[in-house]
Design an enzyme around this catalytic site. Structure first.
Site, PDB file in Angstrom:
ATOM      1  N   PRO A   1       0.811  -1.207   0.000  1.00 19.67           N
ATOM      2  CA  PRO A   1       0.000   0.000   0.000  1.00 19.67           C
ATOM      3  C   PRO A   1       0.850   1.266   0.000  1.00 19.67           C
ATOM      4  O   PRO A   1       1.907   1.319   0.641  1.00 19.67           O
ATOM      5  CB  PRO A   1      -0.793  -0.091   1.300  1.00 19.67           C
TER       6      PRO A   1
ATOM      7  N   LYS B   1      -2.454  -5.478   5.992  1.00 19.29           N
ATOM      8  CA  LYS B   1      -1.158  -5.777   5.374  1.00 19.29           C
ATOM      9  C   LYS B   1      -0.061  -5.433   6.376  1.00 19.29           C
ATOM     10  O   LYS B   1      -0.215  -4.519   7.188  1.00 19.29           O
ATOM     11  CB  LYS B   1      -0.972  -4.947   4.104  1.00 19.29           C
TER      12      LYS B   1
END
Length: 115
Positions: A2, A34
């Site tokens: 990300p 994540k």
């Protein structure tokens, strides 16, 4: 992998910028599920930013990730706005967010792509 970028017209001193940026990185890791070791976060405070004809506190956010769940963007929008309200006192109606679902073959890292 990300990537989040927050551009805001709020001025931040170095300490507050570092604290907010660290909190943003942890926050993105949490809401996307994540590892934070994959998250890249950027803040651009003090930007010349006008929203709706006003220079009041505002932000433009870009959130890009491989496999960004499009069915969750409304939830992500709510959570990002809540974060910005809490961290920087930016009202949620003064925030635009661009979500980008990156294709694995169109994003590179460590001399290769993710595809």
């Amino acid at each position: 992998m990300p990537f989040v970028n927050v551009t805001t017209n709020i001025e931040l001193d170095k300490q507050r910028l570092d604290e907010t940026l660290g909190a943003l990185s942890r926050f993105i890791s949490d809401i996307l599920g994540k590892p934070e070791s994959y998250v890249m976060a950027q803040m651009q405070p003090g930007a010349q930013l006008v929203f709706g004809g006003s220079a009041d506190a505002a932000a433009y956010v870009q959130l890009a990730s491989i496999g960004l769940p499009t069915e969750k963007t409304a939830d992500l929008s709510r959570e990002l706005c809540t974060f910005l309200e809490s961290a920087l006192d930016i009202p949620s109606d003064r925030v635009y967010i661009a979500f980008v679902d990156l294709e694995r073959t169109m994003f590179g890292w460590d001399k290769r792509t993710f595809g």
